[in-house]
Design an enzyme around this catalytic site. Structure first.
Site, PDB file in Angstrom:
ATOM      1  CG  ASP A 147       5.494  28.071 -72.910  1.00 14.47           C
ATOM      2  OD1 ASP A 147       6.461  28.074 -72.134  1.00 14.47           O
ATOM      3  OD2 ASP A 147       5.561  27.668 -74.084  1.00 14.47           O
ATOM      4  CG  ASP A 199       8.386  31.839 -73.255  1.00 17.80           C
ATOM      5  OD1 ASP A 199       7.607  32.082 -74.193  1.00 17.80           O
ATOM      6  OD2 ASP A 199       9.100  30.813 -73.212  1.00 17.80           O
ATOM      7  CD  GLU A 227       4.505  30.289 -76.394  1.00 16.33           C
ATOM      8  OE1 GLU A 227       4.399  29.052 -76.275  1.00 16.33           O
ATOM      9  OE2 GLU A 227       5.551  30.907 -76.131  1.00 16.33           O
ATOM     10  CG  ASP A 258       9.682  19.719 -69.160  1.00 18.06           C
ATOM     11  OD1 ASP A 258      10.721  20.063 -69.724  1.00 18.06           O
ATOM     12  OD2 ASP A 258       8.530  20.012 -69.559  1.00 18.06           O
ATOM     13  CG  ASP A 267       1.705  27.124 -74.739  1.00 24.29           C
ATOM     14  OD1 ASP A 267       0.833  26.380 -74.230  1.00 24.29           O
ATOM     15  OD2 ASP A 267       2.860  26.726 -74.995  1.00 24.29           O
ATOM     16  CG  HIS A 271       8.758  19.622 -72.993  1.00 22.57           C
ATOM     17  ND1 HIS A 271       8.556  20.779 -72.290  1.00 22.57           N
ATOM     18  CD2 HIS A 271       8.695  19.965 -74.303  1.00 22.57           C
ATOM     19  CE1 HIS A 271       8.361  21.775 -73.141  1.00 22.57           C
ATOM     20  NE2 HIS A 271       8.427  21.314 -74.360  1.00 22.57           N
ATOM     21  CG  HIS A 317       5.247  30.816 -80.232  1.00 17.72           C
ATOM     22  ND1 HIS A 317       5.060  29.456 -80.148  1.00 17.72           N
ATOM     23  CD2 HIS A 317       6.224  31.103 -79.341  1.00 17.72           C
ATOM     24  CE1 HIS A 317       5.901  28.946 -79.266  1.00 17.72           C
ATOM     25  NE2 HIS A 317       6.617  29.943 -78.748  1.00 17.72           N
ATOM     26  CD  GLU A 333       3.599  25.979 -78.299  1.00 17.63           C
ATOM     27  OE1 GLU A 333       3.297  24.980 -77.605  1.00 17.63           O
ATOM     28  OE2 GLU A 333       4.408  26.827 -77.912  1.00 17.63           O
TER      29      GLU A 333
HETATM   30  C1  XUL Z   1       8.898  27.201 -77.061  1.00 21.94           C
HETATM   31  C2  XUL Z   1       7.605  26.732 -76.562  1.00 21.94           C
HETATM   32  C3  XUL Z   1       7.576  25.336 -76.038  1.00 21.94           C
HETATM   33  C4  XUL Z   1       6.321  24.597 -76.343  1.00 21.94           C
HETATM   34  C5  XUL Z   1       6.320  23.158 -75.946  1.00 21.94           C
HETATM   35  O1  XUL Z   1       8.868  28.468 -77.608  1.00 21.94           O
HETATM   36  O2  XUL Z   1       6.647  27.472 -76.546  1.00 21.94           O
HETATM   37  O3  XUL Z   1       7.832  25.372 -74.692  1.00 21.94           O
HETATM   38  O4  XUL Z   1       5.230  25.205 -75.712  1.00 21.94           O
HETATM   39  O5  XUL Z   1       7.366  22.454 -76.501  1.00 21.94           O
HETATM   40 CO    CO Z   2       4.708  27.217 -75.841  1.00 20.21          CO
END
Ligand code: XUL
Ligand code: CO
Length: 439
Positions: free
Chosen positions: A339, A309, A268, A104, A296, A101, A271, A232
């Site tokens: 991630d 995560d 992800e 970051d 992710d 990002h 998620h 995402e």
């Molecule tokens: C948050 C997440 C983020 C995205 C990128 O849950 O997964 O880190 O991957 O913004």
């Molecule tokens: Co992510």
């Protein structure tokens, strides 16, 4: 620049019998599986935010890990130290990509012009390291959820000024992604959602998010970005309800607003499970719509209802993931971005490496087992057989569309009553998977 991770060398592959904590047991980069080397099946990426920024702070306590890398945090000196640390880390693990990002990679200033200057400076350094090491950028993104200005969202904000600020961040993050040769650009709509419908115009907010995405596509294509835009999906956290709830919802949104040609999904694992799905489910939904873009790579905890995560450790999950990826023919512009972050009490430099060794080995095992599952053929064979009634006769007519509702009703009337459909044989199939995993 002096070595940062002293005492930790290049991580070798030593095979499943090795007890060396700093060696791969399954990830053997050049080993050929299903026609290509593991490293091509598994383009792993380091997430700048977790690996180089997050120190283990949670809602109840401060950081446990020191990610200063010898510099004072919040300074450009620290931003540069993170670049050195990141590239040394990736080289030692054989990680070929990173994701970032905007915030970051530099500390955000009060004035966006100064932030952008810092971003130019740091990406010069990153580019230098990329040229020196051959490491590449998988995707970039703008953080449009941490700063208080985004409390009501970015594209979905009630404030037009905040919408402009989001646009400015997306524009700059796209410039940087192109500068670094990134293969993708991610939209994770962390605060694109709502806390209560009492204050929210959902239709207006969704239209505005689509407008921002369309502007990003037009700008990105104009500056030569040929990669994929990714959404995402995530159903909740930080917001109570997020618009990109899951793959099916996000794909519907893209189609509604004419964005489906430029966007794919970045799925992800954690998620998907927060949305009440398996990781495999969201991968399948994306793949069957031609929208499996990137992954992710992490995992949640089934006993906790939030986005923990964690580094992936569950071989069953990664096997099913790699089964979907192999069937989809791989990830064109995507990769496996960790991630993921160490647990708070795992705060040492060695723990940082352990997280990646665990994740990379778990995906390597998943790849090996998914390839074996496909080679075994019993699952595929069963599915083919299960739908065999559509291969000929009335079934084939239904598939071709060459039939009316009345004809089908007449066919049923002649039958009087159909035979029961074949057994789903779930328990048998689960035992097939076990035999491939552990046989
Ligand atoms: C948050 C997440 C983020 C995205 C990128 O849950 O997964 O880190 O991957 O913004
Ligand atoms: Co992510």
């Amino acid at each position: 620049m002096a070595e940062i991770f002293n005492g930790i060398g290049k991580i070798p592959y030593e095979g499943p019998k090795s007890k060396n904590p700093l060696a791969f047991k399954y990830y053997d980069a050049e080993k050929v599986v299903a026609g290509k080397p593991m490293r091509e099946h598994l383009p792993f990426a380091m997430a700048w935010w977790h690996n180089l920024c997050a120190g283990g702070a949670d809602m109840f306590g401060r950081e446990t890990a020191d990610k200063g890398f010898g510099a004072e945090k919040g300074t450009m000196e620290h931003a540069h130290a993170k670049v050195e640390a990141g590239f040394e880390f990736m080289q030692k693990l054989g990680i070929e990509y990173f994701c970032f990002h905007d915030v970051d990679i530099v500390p955000e200033a009060d004035d966006i012009n100064e932030t952008n200057r810092r971003l130019d400076e740091i990406t010069d350094h990153i580019l230098e390291k990329m040229n020196e090491t051959g490491i590449k950028c998988l995707w970039g993104t703008a953080n449009m959820f941490s700063n208080p200005r985004f409390m009501n969202g970015a594209g979905s904000s009630n404030s037009a000024d905040v919408f402009c600020f989001a646009a400015a961040q997306v524009k700059k993050a796209l410039d940087l992604t192109v500068k670094l040769g990134g293969k993708g650009y991610v939209f994770w709509g962390g605060r694109e959602g709502y806390e209560t419908l009492l204050n929210t115009d959902v239709k207006f907010e969704q239209e505005n998010i689509a407008r921002l995405m369309k502007l990003a596509v037009d700008y990105g294509r104009g500056i030569g970005f040929t990669g994929d835009f990714f959404i995402e999906p995530k159903p909740k956290e930080p917001m109570k309800h997020q618009y990109d709830f899951d793959a099916a919802t996000a794909i519907g949104f893209l189609r509604q607003y004419g964005l489906e040609k430029d966007f794919k999904m970045n799925i992800e694992a954690n998620h998907a499970t927060l949305a009440g799905h398996t990781f495999q489910h969201d991968l399948r939904i994306s793949a069957m719509n031609g929208m499996l873009g990137s992954i992710d790579a992490n995992t949640g905890d089934l006993l906790l209802g939030w986005d923990t995560d964690e580094f992936p450790y569950d071989v069953y999950d990664t096997t099913m993931c790699m089964y979907e990826v192999l069937k989809a023919g791989g990830l064109e512009n995507g990769g496996f971005n960790f991630d993921a972050k160490n647990r708070r009490p795992s705060y040492t430099d060695e723990d940082m490496f352990q997280g990646f060794i665990l994740g990379m080995d778990t995906f390597a095992l998943g790849l090996l087992k998914a390839a074996a599952l496909i080679e075994d053929g019993r699952i595929d064979g069963f599915i083919k057989e299960r739908y065999a009634s559509y291969e000929s006769g009335i079934g084939a007519k239904i598939r071709s569309g060459d039939v009316t509702l009345t004809e089908l009703a007449d066919y049923a009337a002649e039958m009087k009553t159909p035979a029961l459909p074949g057994s789903g044989r779930q328990e048998y199939l689960e035992s097939v998977v076990n035999s491939v995993l552990f046989g």
